[in-house]
Design a protein around this motif. Structure first.
Motif, mmCIF file in Angstrom:
data_model
loop_
_atom_site.group_PDB
_atom_site.id
_atom_site.type_symbol
_atom_site.label_atom_id
_atom_site.label_comp_id
_atom_site.label_asym_id
_atom_site.label_seq_id
_atom_site.Cartn_x
_atom_site.Cartn_y
_atom_site.Cartn_z
ATOM 1 N N VAL A 1 4.573 -0.539 -2.557
ATOM 2 C CA VAL A 1 4.265 -0.516 -3.721
ATOM 3 C C VAL A 1 3.171 -1.771 -3.920
ATOM 4 O O VAL A 1 3.576 -2.951 -3.701
ATOM 5 C CB VAL A 1 5.350 -0.609 -4.671
ATOM 6 N N SER B 1 1.031 3.594 -4.622
ATOM 7 C CA SER B 1 2.317 3.620 -3.631
ATOM 8 C C SER B 1 1.913 5.274 -3.312
ATOM 9 O O SER B 1 1.125 5.799 -3.883
ATOM 10 C CB SER B 1 3.501 3.409 -4.505
ATOM 11 N N HIS C 1 -2.684 0.587 2.329
ATOM 12 C CA HIS C 1 -1.649 1.786 2.561
ATOM 13 C C HIS C 1 -2.023 2.467 3.923
ATOM 14 O O HIS C 1 -3.371 2.453 4.262
ATOM 15 C CB HIS C 1 -1.466 2.839 1.338
#
Length: 855
Positions: free
Chosen positions: A427, A421, A402
């Protein structure tokens, strides 16, 4: 923040196919060579739509587009919209199929700037088969005029948190305005069963921050103001509010603990009690005891000593029964702590890696497995895997998939898959694998990721007994994915709008009542004039609103009580301002003991409707409105008003029926056109029909009669007031003969034979409407589809059909549908929410590069 470059989401799917280009003058020779093909081009397209039946849900939108491009000549085509007029400020002309220009693009929803900046109402025609479609028995076509209204502003609120119960059968989510929603999940059928309105507060005040389930039936929440409360499922309300004694509660989790009680005979006895642990603004962990009984609330028990230097952002109990006393917390100081909840002592402290940063990294979320494997998501975009069994808290693996804060985690039911997420709307999935050398050592690896949301993701949850992953965030939508085929299947989006009737037109559709979260609006559909807005003191969320078909009476209800207004609709029809007068005396009498109401026992009004029965010329001159309103306790009251509705002397309270289902709140109320029958549906799924004339309960319909599914919509047939149509969350339709207290022959013949395209819709039927010219024609509609059914033809000779099921005309052209109703003979009003306008109200997404370019 800078908005990412992103393909604009279409307002409506299923756009019509483009017409073939006309050959130019320089290309005449080529056109002459293909003369035979061009002569039969249109006929070939029409034959294709007739010869190829619908085979799958995925091809339904393509089929609808093909049908529109051929002007709807295919008998097995979906409900088709053709020949819509151009959008301008004048009243749109209604164009039928016979005089349509044939241009499909004129009626297609557009994502251009013209469709966003200008208020408009479109009209068109809907054409389709009448109900049952057989290969050997095709009914005659019917044509409907369509008036499309897209000028209202619908603004859903962001999702702030999500939590599933232990069984995964219900999903609770909170929105930015403090509203709480509970969704029932039955395989792929999603139904919004409970909605508790929030308050319109400035900033984040009143926002519900976190939730915790205790078992499968009880739900608790907290807000920014430091209040802790329970959601009463039966009454659909926040009850037993108490202070957290530590400011805002940022996280909650529930478990059970042993309690030793003294006994006169045996000396002592061990029992269990449910508790809820809370992480507070002041950095302390507080334990509240769950009081027995639905709606009993919480009671403060104890608090751990303060060791954190800031707010506690994440809290999680150990899932193993033998270690249920173990509690994990984390917060803004970047430390993960393992507690013994019995003594309130820290037994392990883990420091997360700061990667050279001066400020500590915030740990937003935690998840724990039964083998004490611990997961954490932090503000640097890392997902860390820890071994919390030893005294050191060893880091097993770290992932940096991420590009911004990881705010939520979820673990599959078999504990082999982790989902993460956060702010970057990605996700991601992580797998647990076993070592290939046979040592039994397990490791975690990155698997796959989706980016279905356009804004921050605030919540993940595993539902439907571990089969489905749900996500939600700032783009207001719920997305769900099959857990086992996460890397192959595309996510499914659900509409963020309430599963209830939000728009009510008058009998001719001249006035529209639009119900929003905290106010109501009156519009004139023909001229698109905004006539009035009603905002109430206290900024409480609306429970329900109702407009009389005659346009004379308006009802609204919130947690402060029922509000009644008389309305001068004749001025609105003439184009002037609306005259509204509040009837205070009428309100008091409707909620008094005279009407059989007890304010303490019955609560507030949660459902209401108004009917204008057909009267004699003398009575119609004075006017008559039938009011039906229901309370949280399940009490149903009926009253009628005669005359000009200027004082309470013209009010008569007819009857008040006691609650049937042990205090279950009423979710929906409908009245037959003649005013004799009243049907109510409870939040628990039960149905009841009352006889107003005889003042008695006519029949009760249990959930078993509906296949065990919850009721999602109901409506009486206009020409036969004793016929009640009911739709369930599984998109099955039942038609009852109220006087005979039985199912109709059509419903008996259609049992178990519903069109698969209707049953496969992921959202339920929200509304039912009947054609005023032919009441046997019924349209079932949801947020993303409409289905046309004929009750005049019995479903006979189905054995000759290869599928053995009913085939209905389906339409997925309008999205999302806020309301659909017949306002005149063969004339349908369709109210839509333009999704591009909704997206403009969202917060800016995270700044990130797309395809290697600048942001």
């Amino acid at each position: 923040m800078v908005q990412t470059r992103r393909r604009a989401e279409p307002a409506v799917s299923g756009s019509p196919a483009k017409a073939p280009a006309t050959p130019s003058t320089s290309a005449k020779s080529k056109a002459d060579k293909a003369k035979s093909k061009t002569k039969t081009g249109a006929a070939t397209a029409r034959k294709a739509s007739v010869a190829k039946p619908r085979r799958s849900r995925a091809a339904s939108e393509d089929l609808a587009s093909e049908a529109v491009s051929t002007n709807g000549h295919g008998p097995d085509s979906a409900i088709m919209a053709n020949g819509t007029s151009k959008s301008d400020k004048s009243t749109p002309r209604k164009r039928s199929l016979s005089n349509a220009s044939g241009s499909a693009d004129a009626g297609a929803p557009s994502a251009s700037a013209n469709g966003v900046g200008k208020k408009r109402s479109r009209s068109g025609s809907i054409n389709g088969t009448t109900g049952v479609t057989h290969s050997a028995d095709l009914q005659a076509k019917q044509e409907f005029q369509v008036q499309r209204c897209r000028f209202m502003n619908w603004v859903p609120f962001s999702i702030t948190s999500m939590k599933a119960n232990l069984a995964g059968s219900q999903l609770a989510l909170t929105r930015e305005n403090g509203a709480v929603e509970v969704w029932n999940i039955d395989k792929q059928a999603w139904h919004q069963a409970i909605h508790v309105p929030g308050r319109e507060e400035p900033g984040f005040a009143g926002t519900t921050l976190s939730m915790a389930w205790v078992g499968n039936e009880r739900l608790f929440g907290s807000d920014m103001d430091g209040n802790v409360f329970e959601i009463d499922m039966r009454r659909q309300a926040r009850v037993r509010e108490t202070s957290s004694f530590g400011g805002a509660v940022w996280c909650m989790d529930s478990s059970t603990e042993e309690v030793t009680s003294q006994s006169d005979e045996a000396g002592s006895e061990d029992s269990e009690r449910a508790v809820v642990a809370m992480g507070c603004e002041d950095g302390r962990v507080r334990i509240f005891e769950v009081l027995p009984g639905q709606g009993a609330g919480l009671e403060y028990a104890r608090a751990f000593r303060s060791v954190a230097t800031g707010r506690v952002l994440a809290i999680k109990y150990h899932p193993a029964p033998e270690q249920r006393h173990v509690l994990y917390t984390a917060g803004v100081d970047g430390l993960i702590r393992k507690w013994d909840a019995r003594t309130g002592q820290v037994i392990l402290q883990i420091a997360t890696e700061s990667y050279g940063k001066v400020e500590p990294i915030c740990v937003w979320t935690l998840e724990v497995l039964k083998d004490s494997t611990l997961f954490s998501g932090d503000s640097d975009g890392h997902v860390h895997v820890w071994d919390s069994r030893d005294e050191a808290g060893t880091l097993i693996r770290g992932f940096h998939e991420h590009r911004a804060d990881v705010t939520t985690l979820a673990v599959s039911k078999d504990e082999t898959t982790l989902f993460a997420s956060g702010i970057d709307s990605r996700v991601a999935m992580f797998h647990r694998i076993d070592a290939t050398d046979g040592s039994g050592v397990q490791d975690w690896v990155y698997g796959y990721s989706h980016r279905p949301h356009s804004r921050d993701v605030r919540g993940l949850a595993i539902v439907d007994n571990g089969r489905i992953l749900a996500s939600g965030g700032d783009d207001t939508q719920i997305c769900w994915y099959p857990v086992r085929s996460f890397s192959k299947a595309r996510p499914t989006r659900l509409s963020p709008f309430l599963h209830q009737i939000l728009v009510q037109p008058t009998c001719r559709g001249s006035l529209l009542l639009a119900q929003h979260a905290h106010h109501v609006e009156l519009w004139q559909s023909k001229t698109q004039n905004h006539l009035a807005s009603l905002h109430f003191k206290g900024r409480m969320g609306l429970r329900c609103a109702a407009l009389a078909p005659s346009g004379r009476l308006l009802l609204c209800a919130d947690d402060a009580g029922l509000k009644v207004f008389s309305l001068r609709s004749d001025e609105a029809v003439a184009g002037g301002d609306v005259s509204l007068k509040r009837l205070n005396e009428v309100e008091q009498r409707l909620q008094s003991r005279e009407a059989g109401v007890s304010a303490r026992a019955d609560g507030v009004v949660v459902a209401a409707c108004v009917a204008s029965p057909t009267l004699s010329p003398e009575e119609e001159k004075d006017g008559k409105e039938l009011l039906v309103y229901a309370f949280q306790s399940g009490r149903v009251c009926v009253a009628h008003i005669l005359g000009s509705v200027q004082n309470s002397d013209m009010l008569t309270c007819l009857v008040s029926w006691d609650p049937l289902w042990d205090g279950a709140a009423i979710k929906e109320v409908v009245v037959s056109d003649d005013g004799r029958w009243v049907a109510v549906a409870s939040a628990g799924g039960q149905l009841a029909v009352y006889d107003v004339q005889l003042k008695k309960l006519q029949m009760e319909i249990p959930r078993a009669s509906l296949g065990g599914a919850l009721c999602s919509a109901l409506r009486f047939q206009p020409d036969s007031p004793g016929i009640l149509a009911v739709a369930t969350m599984r998109n099955e339709v039942f038609v009852f003969d109220v006087q005979g207290q039985k199912l109709t022959p059509w419903s008996l013949a259609a049992a178990g034979r519903m069109d698969p395209l209707l049953r496969e819709q992921h959202e339920p039927v929200i509304g039912i409407t009947f054609d005023k010219a032919d009441p046997s024609v019924m349209i079932l509609w949801g947020r993303c589809f409409a289905c046309k059914v004929s009750l005049a033809t019995l479903p006979h000779a189905l054995e000759a059909h290869e599928s053995g099921t009913l085939r209905f005309s389906m339409l997925t052209r309008f999205k999302p549908i806020i309301h659909m109703d017949f306002v005149d003979e063969h004339e349908i009003l369709v109210v839509e929410a333009l999704w591009i306008k909704v997206m403009q109200t969202f917060k800016d997404p995270i700044k990130r590069k797309i395809y290697g370019g600048a942001t």
